[in-house]
Design a protein around this motif. Sequence first.
Motif, PDB file in Angstrom:
ATOM      1  N   UNK B  36       0.819  -1.212   0.000  1.00  0.00           N
ATOM      2  CA  UNK B  36       0.000   0.000   0.000  1.00  0.00           C
ATOM      3  C   UNK B  36       0.852   1.261   0.000  1.00  0.00           C
ATOM      4  N   UNK B  37       0.205   2.359  -0.341  1.00  0.00           N
ATOM      5  CA  UNK B  37       0.887   3.646  -0.330  1.00  0.00           C
ATOM      6  C   UNK B  37       0.068   4.647  -1.104  1.00  0.00           C
ATOM      7  N   UNK B  38       0.254   5.932  -0.777  1.00  0.00           N
ATOM      8  CA  UNK B  38      -0.492   6.958  -1.507  1.00  0.00           C
ATOM      9  C   UNK B  38       0.029   7.027  -2.945  1.00  0.00           C
ATOM     10  N   UNK B 190       1.068 -10.595  -5.161  1.00  0.00           N
ATOM     11  CA  UNK B 190       1.631  -9.317  -4.719  1.00  0.00           C
ATOM     12  C   UNK B 190       0.695  -8.231  -5.230  1.00  0.00           C
ATOM     13  N   UNK B 191      -0.003  -7.590  -4.305  1.00  0.00           N
ATOM     14  CA  UNK B 191      -1.086  -6.684  -4.712  1.00  0.00           C
ATOM     15  C   UNK B 191      -0.815  -5.240  -4.306  1.00  0.00           C
ATOM     16  N   UNK B 192      -1.047  -4.321  -5.215  1.00  0.00           N
ATOM     17  CA  UNK B 192      -1.148  -2.918  -4.787  1.00  0.00           C
ATOM     18  C   UNK B 192      -2.591  -2.507  -5.018  1.00  0.00           C
ATOM     19  N   UNK B 193      -3.139  -1.769  -4.091  1.00  0.00           N
ATOM     20  CA  UNK B 193      -4.532  -1.340  -4.230  1.00  0.00           C
ATOM     21  C   UNK B 193      -4.784  -0.090  -3.408  1.00  0.00           C
ATOM     22  N   UNK B 194      -5.862   0.597  -3.773  1.00  0.00           N
ATOM     23  CA  UNK B 194      -6.300   1.734  -2.960  1.00  0.00           C
ATOM     24  C   UNK B 194      -7.532   1.365  -2.155  1.00  0.00           C
ATOM     25  N   UNK B 207       3.645  -1.017   3.789  1.00  0.00           N
ATOM     26  CA  UNK B 207       3.167   0.322   3.402  1.00  0.00           C
ATOM     27  C   UNK B 207       4.357   1.194   3.014  1.00  0.00           C
ATOM     28  N   UNK B 208       4.233   1.836   1.866  1.00  0.00           N
ATOM     29  CA  UNK B 208       5.280   2.747   1.398  1.00  0.00           C
ATOM     30  C   UNK B 208       4.812   4.185   1.538  1.00  0.00           C
ATOM     31  N   UNK B 209       5.751   5.054   1.829  1.00  0.00           N
ATOM     32  CA  UNK B 209       5.434   6.477   1.894  1.00  0.00           C
ATOM     33  C   UNK B 209       6.665   7.249   1.450  1.00  0.00           C
ATOM     34  N   UNK B 210       6.482   8.109   0.469  1.00  0.00           N
ATOM     35  CA  UNK B 210       7.592   8.910  -0.073  1.00  0.00           C
ATOM     36  C   UNK B 210       8.827   8.061  -0.379  1.00  0.00           C
ATOM     37  N   UNK B 211       8.614   6.921  -1.014  1.00  0.00           N
ATOM     38  CA  UNK B 211       9.730   6.090  -1.456  1.00  0.00           C
ATOM     39  C   UNK B 211      10.303   5.170  -0.395  1.00  0.00           C
ATOM     40  N   UNK B 299      -0.485   5.793   9.126  1.00  0.00           N
ATOM     41  CA  UNK B 299       0.897   5.500   8.723  1.00  0.00           C
ATOM     42  C   UNK B 299       1.391   6.544   7.725  1.00  0.00           C
ATOM     43  N   UNK B 300       0.516   6.932   6.825  1.00  0.00           N
ATOM     44  CA  UNK B 300       0.965   7.896   5.807  1.00  0.00           C
ATOM     45  C   UNK B 300       0.744   9.340   6.259  1.00  0.00           C
ATOM     46  N   UNK B 301       0.396   9.494   7.576  1.00  0.00           N
ATOM     47  CA  UNK B 301       0.281  10.824   8.205  1.00  0.00           C
ATOM     48  C   UNK B 301      -0.699  11.746   7.500  1.00  0.00           C
TER      49      UNK B 301
END
Lengths: 304, 309
Positions: B36-38, B190-194, B207-211, B299-301
């Motif tokens: 996940x991640x924005x 391996x899934x990415x989703x919103x 979870x990824x945030x800003x790389x 997590x992503x603030x």
Amino acid sequence: MKQFVSLTKRNCLVFLRDRAAVFFSLLAMLIVLMLMGVFLGNMNEEHVVELLKQYGGARDSGLDGEHARELIQYWTLAGILVVNAVTVTLSVIGNRVADASDGTLASMYSAPVRRGTIALSYMASAVLIGIVMCVLTFCIYQGYIVISGGELLESRTFFKVFLLIVLNVCIFSMIMYLCALFVKSSSAWSGIATVVGTLVGFVGGIYLPMGSLPKGVAEVLKYIPILHGTSLMREACCRDALEKTFANVPPQLVSEYKEYMGIKIKMGEKAASFPFQILFLAGCGIITFIIIMIVQKKRTINDR
Amino acid sequence: METAIQVTHLKKYFQEIKAVDDISFSVPKGEFFGFLGINGAGKSTTINMLCTLLEPTAGEAWLNGLKIGKDNEKIKKHIGVVYQNNCLDNLLTVKENLMLRGSLYEENRRRLKENLAFAAGILDLEEVLDRPFGKLSGGQKRRCEIARALMHTPDILFLDEPTTGLDPATRKSVWQAVHTLQKEMRMTVFLTTHYMEEAAKADHIGIMNHGKFVEYGTPFALKETYAKDKLYLIPLQDQWEHIQSELKKRQLKYSRREEGILVSIENTMEALDILDAMRQRIQGFEVIQGTMDDVFLNVTKEEGNETVC
């Protein structure tokens, strides 16, 4: 090899299934043929008849007129075959641009296929469809020439025309593929198609005889492949008609006429020979291929 | 436990932009992993590197023990990728599309037909095989895209936002197919989703945030850490001030809404204590359990407007 065949088949199917696009590209070619026949044919025929009149008494003006018509018809056909080689390959290579912009190309790159194989498959499909469309054009127009009183080309000449079609289509497929590597969207590509479609007839000295172009322009055009492709095609298509039309006329007049009509291209003082023109075209093809390989190698998907 | 994906200090820079900045994680074989991640967090860049489409700037990654950059051709045979966009051809039939794409992996025509039958069967596509891809509904198209990625029965299936833009019913049908694959074939997904409710079904979530790779854990553990339960109180007309001062006294985080007060609580049981104290001052209440949305936002603030007293 099977991957290459599959990809080529896929590219051909994607183009051919768009029936409207195929129909209109054939129709466009027929319309250009018709327009050239209606608006420019007469002018060019009269020019031939006028030339022959200089040798007055001994000639049959009726027969000269018929020969001139056939000559101009073959001259037009040769030009259209080259226009087709450019526009059809451009249209087919458009698939590559669409595939790159909608992510299809990325999905192919994630399969175990070499990128070079994918690139070759695009060019191969353009070559195949280009050849089919040119041969179709040739057959339709050859039929028209015969119906309007002209003669069929000899099988040897037809074979030569076929080889020239293959040569032209191969070179323009490569050139178009190289262009496609720098175009990001299908709308930009269709813009390019409009520009090329308009320019090709003039730049190749196809709609108008070379001799009627300004001298500076004609000089520049001699260094681009399309003019030599057209010249070779015209020489093959018009050979028999030229012999008939200019029978018993001084060779000097024939060579001047050939130069005026772009059947022969003068490079410096001498007319470019057949081997020179073939080598020139092949050289353009090889250089384009090398540039494609360099660009493809540098163009990893690292480019965002 | 065998590892399907191992990522170590992976980086991808585009000039000054650090799209992926030193991430490390691993995914065991047969696991359903949610990534996940924005937007712009670096998820797609990571997937593109793992699919061998992008060359990493630094770091290493292995898929099924094969090293990215060194064994790319072998890796490609082990992975299937479903992109966010449909990449099959609209004017070709589903069968033509799948056979042509499948032939990039499998040369034997008989096995190719078997693979087609398998993929069409598991994704319920038998009835649309002879229809042009462009004429299918959104859900059918997505299922075809997954079938395309399965034509060579890969060990690892990458799904890059596969259900974006689909209605809930269609999303459900696509997910049923994916879960069947993962459970029955022990395929690593391996899934990415919103859609956080989709991610909540994963075995583990990263979870990824800003790389950066900022969090990893099971959905339950992440919810325990980041998604507090909430108690929604609807005060009686004249009790708003009293309830707020009581919450302040108890040092609870709360935010005032139009019809009530939303209170953050440690767990559901804490709600009982609060409700007991406020029983005479409220006209209604609701206990809201923490969700993956809360995890993601915390997590992503991105979460805001909560009053700390």
